[in-house]
Design a protein around this motif. Structure first.
Motif, PDB file in Angstrom:
ATOM      1  N   TYR A 171       0.773  -1.154  -0.191  1.00  0.00           N
ATOM      2  CA  TYR A 171       0.002  -0.013   0.064  1.00  0.00           C
ATOM      3  C   TYR A 171       1.052   1.169   0.113  1.00  0.00           C
ATOM      4  N   ILE A 172       0.550   2.137  -1.109  1.00  0.00           N
ATOM      5  CA  ILE A 172       1.428   3.505  -0.792  1.00  0.00           C
ATOM      6  C   ILE A 172       0.724   4.505  -0.683  1.00  0.00           C
ATOM      7  N   GLU A 173       1.211   5.041   0.404  1.00  0.00           N
ATOM      8  CA  GLU A 173       0.523   6.616   1.074  1.00  0.00           C
ATOM      9  C   GLU A 173       0.789   7.628   0.166  1.00  0.00           C
ATOM     10  N   PHE A 174      -0.316   8.369  -0.033  1.00  0.00           N
ATOM     11  CA  PHE A 174      -0.153   9.560  -0.832  1.00  0.00           C
ATOM     12  C   PHE A 174      -0.280  10.851  -0.161  1.00  0.00           C
ATOM     13  N   PRO A 175       0.277  12.123  -0.608  1.00  0.00           N
ATOM     14  CA  PRO A 175       0.540  13.171  -0.001  1.00  0.00           C
ATOM     15  C   PRO A 175      -0.869  13.727   0.059  1.00  0.00           C
ATOM     16  N   ASP A 176      -1.296  14.848   0.797  1.00  0.00           N
ATOM     17  CA  ASP A 176      -2.713  15.550   0.830  1.00  0.00           C
ATOM     18  C   ASP A 176      -2.875  15.925  -0.669  1.00  0.00           C
ATOM     19  N   VAL A 177      -4.346  15.967  -0.821  1.00  0.00           N
ATOM     20  CA  VAL A 177      -4.739  16.510  -2.268  1.00  0.00           C
ATOM     21  C   VAL A 177      -4.128  17.785  -2.908  1.00  0.00           C
ATOM     22  N   ALA A 178      -3.931  18.642  -1.689  1.00  0.00           N
ATOM     23  CA  ALA A 178      -3.334  20.043  -1.961  1.00  0.00           C
ATOM     24  C   ALA A 178      -1.935  20.150  -2.760  1.00  0.00           C
ATOM     25  N   VAL A 205     -25.471  34.900  16.945  1.00  0.00           N
ATOM     26  CA  VAL A 205     -24.947  33.646  16.546  1.00  0.00           C
ATOM     27  C   VAL A 205     -24.193  33.946  15.431  1.00  0.00           C
ATOM     28  N   THR A 206     -23.046  33.879  15.035  1.00  0.00           N
ATOM     29  CA  THR A 206     -22.438  34.025  13.752  1.00  0.00           C
ATOM     30  C   THR A 206     -21.610  32.669  13.343  1.00  0.00           C
ATOM     31  N   ILE A 207     -21.712  32.490  12.224  1.00  0.00           N
ATOM     32  CA  ILE A 207     -21.029  31.030  11.632  1.00  0.00           C
ATOM     33  C   ILE A 207     -20.046  31.525  10.583  1.00  0.00           C
ATOM     34  N   TRP A 208     -18.873  30.778  10.571  1.00  0.00           N
ATOM     35  CA  TRP A 208     -17.762  30.592   9.899  1.00  0.00           C
ATOM     36  C   TRP A 208     -17.751  29.333   9.128  1.00  0.00           C
ATOM     37  N   SER A 209     -17.713  29.163   7.843  1.00  0.00           N
ATOM     38  CA  SER A 209     -17.694  27.782   7.394  1.00  0.00           C
ATOM     39  C   SER A 209     -16.730  27.945   5.999  1.00  0.00           C
ATOM     40  N   VAL A 210     -15.435  27.783   6.143  1.00  0.00           N
ATOM     41  CA  VAL A 210     -14.669  27.708   4.879  1.00  0.00           C
ATOM     42  C   VAL A 210     -13.743  26.703   4.547  1.00  0.00           C
ATOM     43  N   VAL A 211     -13.250  26.316   3.674  1.00  0.00           N
ATOM     44  CA  VAL A 211     -12.115  25.484   3.014  1.00  0.00           C
ATOM     45  C   VAL A 211     -11.021  26.471   2.902  1.00  0.00           C
ATOM     46  N   ASN A 212      -9.621  26.192   3.217  1.00  0.00           N
ATOM     47  CA  ASN A 212      -8.795  26.751   3.004  1.00  0.00           C
ATOM     48  C   ASN A 212      -7.677  25.567   2.301  1.00  0.00           C
ATOM     49  N   VAL A 213      -6.658  26.447   1.573  1.00  0.00           N
ATOM     50  CA  VAL A 213      -5.450  25.370   1.396  1.00  0.00           C
ATOM     51  C   VAL A 213      -4.112  26.160   1.757  1.00  0.00           C
ATOM     52  N   ILE A 214      -3.579  25.617   2.850  1.00  0.00           N
ATOM     53  CA  ILE A 214      -2.522  26.509   3.239  1.00  0.00           C
ATOM     54  C   ILE A 214      -1.404  25.608   3.394  1.00  0.00           C
TER      55      ILE A 214
END
Lengths: 225, 253
Positions: A17-24, B62-71
Motif C-alpha cells: 500500500y502506498i501512502e499519498f500526500p494530501d490532495v493539496a 450567533v455567527t457562523i464561519w464555514s470555509v475551506v482553505n489550502v494552506i
C-alpha cells in the motif's frame, strides 16, 4: 481460421500500500503526458520519483512512458475514456495493442482511493475467435457479448500498483465528487515519448466529450467544474 | 482571591463523518453569517453541522464561519501572528473591546471544528490560577502579561481532534500552521454580543477567502469561486509557478 483464446482474469496487484500526500500537494505536482521516465525523474517531485522507484518494472521493453495527473471527478464525468457506444468504442477495451492476442505493452497503474476505479474482468474466460481479429473487432465482440461471455467487473485496489497487458478493462463513473490522482507507467517497444511531455491541465470525458479539468496557471490552480 | 483560566475544553461532540474534500469545495462559504442565512443557503451537511453545534442561546448574536482553505507551512486561516513581536499567539477569544474582562468573566461561547488538516488548534491542558497584580489587568493587559512571562512553565499544549466540535469560552488557545501543503475546513460558531454582522445576507457569504502568511506578514487571496464560470481557483503566496520552477528548467517549458 479460429483459435482458442483466454480473456484474461483480474491482473496482479503487486507491492505494498502506498501512502499519498494530501490532495493539496498532489494538485501542485507537475502533470506528465507520455513523458519518458528519465524526463519525469529529472523534473518530477520527490513523490513522483518515489512512485517510479516503487513501480514493479520488468525492464523487458525499450521505453518507459509516464502519464501522471490529478482529476476532479463528478458523477457526470468519466475519468479516462470516452463513453460513447458503438463499434469499437464500447467501455470494455484493451490498451495500446495492435493485436488483441499479443501481450505487447506492460502497464503499471496506481490511483488514489476513489469510487471511480478501473474495473477488470474478474475471471479468465475461454473463447474461440477468428485468428485475424482486429483490435476494434475484439472490443466490439467483448462489449456486445458481455453477458453471454460472463464478464464480471472487479475494481482495482487503490494505492497499489496494478500490472496488466492485454487485460480487458474499463473506466467507471464516479459516484460522488472526488479527487483522483492517476499515475501510469507503460513499458513499451511501440510507443515513444511525446514532444510536450509536461502539460498544464488534466482532462475528463463527459457525454459531450473531452473537457478541461484541473488547470495550472501562473500562481494558481484552477478547477473547472 | 484570584481567578483561573480553564484547562482543555470538556464539552466535545462525537466524531462527525465528513464528505470528500472535493465535495466540501463545492459548498458555499460563510463568514460572519447568521443561522438563518446558513439555513437558507447552506448545504444539508452544513445544516447538520449547525444542528450538532450545542448552542447556549444566551447572547444577542450567533455567527457562523464555514470555509475551506489550502494552506502551507507558515500560513494561518483565521488569525494573524508575528513571531518577532510579542503579540498574542496564545489568546482568549471574544475580546474586541480592549478594556473588557472576558478572560475572567466570559460572555461569549465559541464552537470550533477543524477537518482534513494535520495541524490542529491547541488549548492549554490544565487549569491555571492567577493571583496578585494580574487580577487588575483587562484582557488586553492580560494578553501582554502572558507574552512577558515564560508561558512554557504555565502551559501544556494539547491539540484538539479533527471532526469534533469543541465548545469553549475563556480558554487559552492558539492556531497551528501545518508543516505541509494541505486543505483545511474550518467551522466556527460564535455566540456573542459584540460582533458586526453584515446586514445583507449575501454579504455573509463569501466567494473568496484569505489566509495569513507569517513570513510575509500579510493576508493573501487563498481560494476564489467563480460561480458563473464554474471554476474554483486556489492561490498560493509563493506562486505555483515558483513551485514548478523548483523542478523545471525554463527551457523545458
Amino acid at each position: 481460421m479460429k483459435i482458442n483464446h483466454t480473456i484474461k482474469g483480474f491482473p496482479n496487484q503487486i507491492g505494498t500500500y502506498i501512502e499519498f500526500p494530501d490532495v493539496a500537494d498532489l494538485l501542485l505536482m507537475p502533470m506528465f503526458a507520455s513523458a519518458s521516465v528519465d524526463y519525469v525523474y529529472k523534473h518530477g517531485t520527490e513523490f513522483q520519483k518515489y512512485l517510479i522507484d516503487k513501480t514493479p518494472l520488468t525492464n523487458k521493453k525499450k521505453d518507459v512512458i509516464v502519464n501522471a495527473h490529478i482529476q476532479f471527478l463528478t458523477p457526470s464525468v468519466k475519468a479516462s475514456i470516452q463513453r460513447i457506444g458503438g463499434y469499437g468504442n464500447g467501455e470494455w477495451h484493451i490498451d495500446s495493442s495492435v493485436d488483441p492476442f499479443e501481450e505487447r505493452d506492460i502497464c503499471h497503474l496506481i490511483t488514489t482511493k476513489a469510487t471511480a476505479l478501473t474495473e477488470f474482468n474478474a475471471n479468465p474466460i475461454e473463447v474461440e475467435l477468428e485468428a485475424n481479429m482486429s483490435i476494434m473487432d475484439y472490443r466490439y465482440f467483448i462489449n456486445e457479448n458481455e453477458d453471454p461471455l460472463g464478464i464480471i467487473p472487479k475494481k482495482m485496489e487503490p494505492n497499489k500498483f496494478t500490472t496488466f497487458t492485454n487485460h480487458v478493462h474499463r473506466a467507471t463513473t464516479p459516484q460522488k465528487n472526488e479527487f483522483r490522482y492517476f499515475f501510469r507507467l507503460l513499458e513499451t517497444d511501440s510507443f515513444e515519448s511525446s514532444n510536450d511531455q509536461i502539460y498544464h491541465h488534466s482532462t475528463v470525458f463527459t457525454d459531450e466529450g473531452y473537457k478541461k479539468n484541473i488547470e495550472v496557471n501562473e500562481g494558481s490552480i484552477m478547477i473547472h467544474l | 482571591m484570584g481567578f483561573y483560566i480553564p484547562g482543555f475544553p470538556t464539552e466535545v461532540s462525537e466524531t462527525i463523518e465528513f464528505p470528500d474534500i472535493a465535495e466540501m469545495l463545492l459548498h458555499p462559504m460563510f463568514r460572519v453569517a447568521t443561522p438563518e442565512t446558513l439555513r437558507k443557503y447552506g448545504t444539508e451537511f452544513q445544516k447538520e453541522l449547525l444542528d450538532k453545534t450545542p448552542l447556549k442561546n444566551n447572547t444577542k448574536h450567533v455567527t457562523i464561519w464555514s470555509v475551506v482553505n489550502v494552506i502551507d507551512n507558515g500560513q494561518r486561516v483565521m488569525t494573524n501572528y508575528d513571531p518577532k513581536r510579542s503579540n498574542s499567539e496564545w489568546h482568549i477569544d471574544g475580546c474586541e473591546i480592549d478594556d473588557a474582562f472576558d478572560h475572567i468573566y466570559p460572555i461569549e461561547t465559541c464552537h470550533l471544528l477543524l477537518s482534513y488538516t494535520t495541524a490542529l488548534t491547541q488549548f492549554n491542558k490544565n487549569k491555571i490560577n492567577f493571583t496578585g497584580e494580574v487580577e487588575k489587568y483587562n484582557i488586553s493587559e492580560f494578553h501582554q502579561y502572558l507574552n512577558r512571562i515564560n508561558l512554557n512553565e504555565l502551559i501544556t499544549p494539547q491539540s484538539i481532534e479533527p471532526n469534533k466540535i469543541y465548545t469553549f469560552s475563556n480558554h487559552l488557545h492558539r492556531a497551528v500552521p501545518p508543516n505541509r501543503i494541505e486543505f483545511r475546513y474550518t467551522w466556527r460558531v460564535r455566540e456573542t454580543n459584540k460582533e458586526y454582522i453584515p446586514k445583507h445576507e449575501m454579504s455573509q457569504m463569501i466567494i473568496e477567502n484569505t489566509a495569513f502568511d507569517i513570513h510575509k506578514q500579510d493576508w493573501f487571496s487563498n481560494l476564489i469561486k467563480e460561480h458563473h464560470n464554474h471554476k474554483i481557483s486556489i492561490y498560493f503566496p509563493a506562486g505555483v509557478w515558483n513551485y514548478f520552477n523548483k523542478n523545471m528548467d525554463v527551457d523545458d517549458l
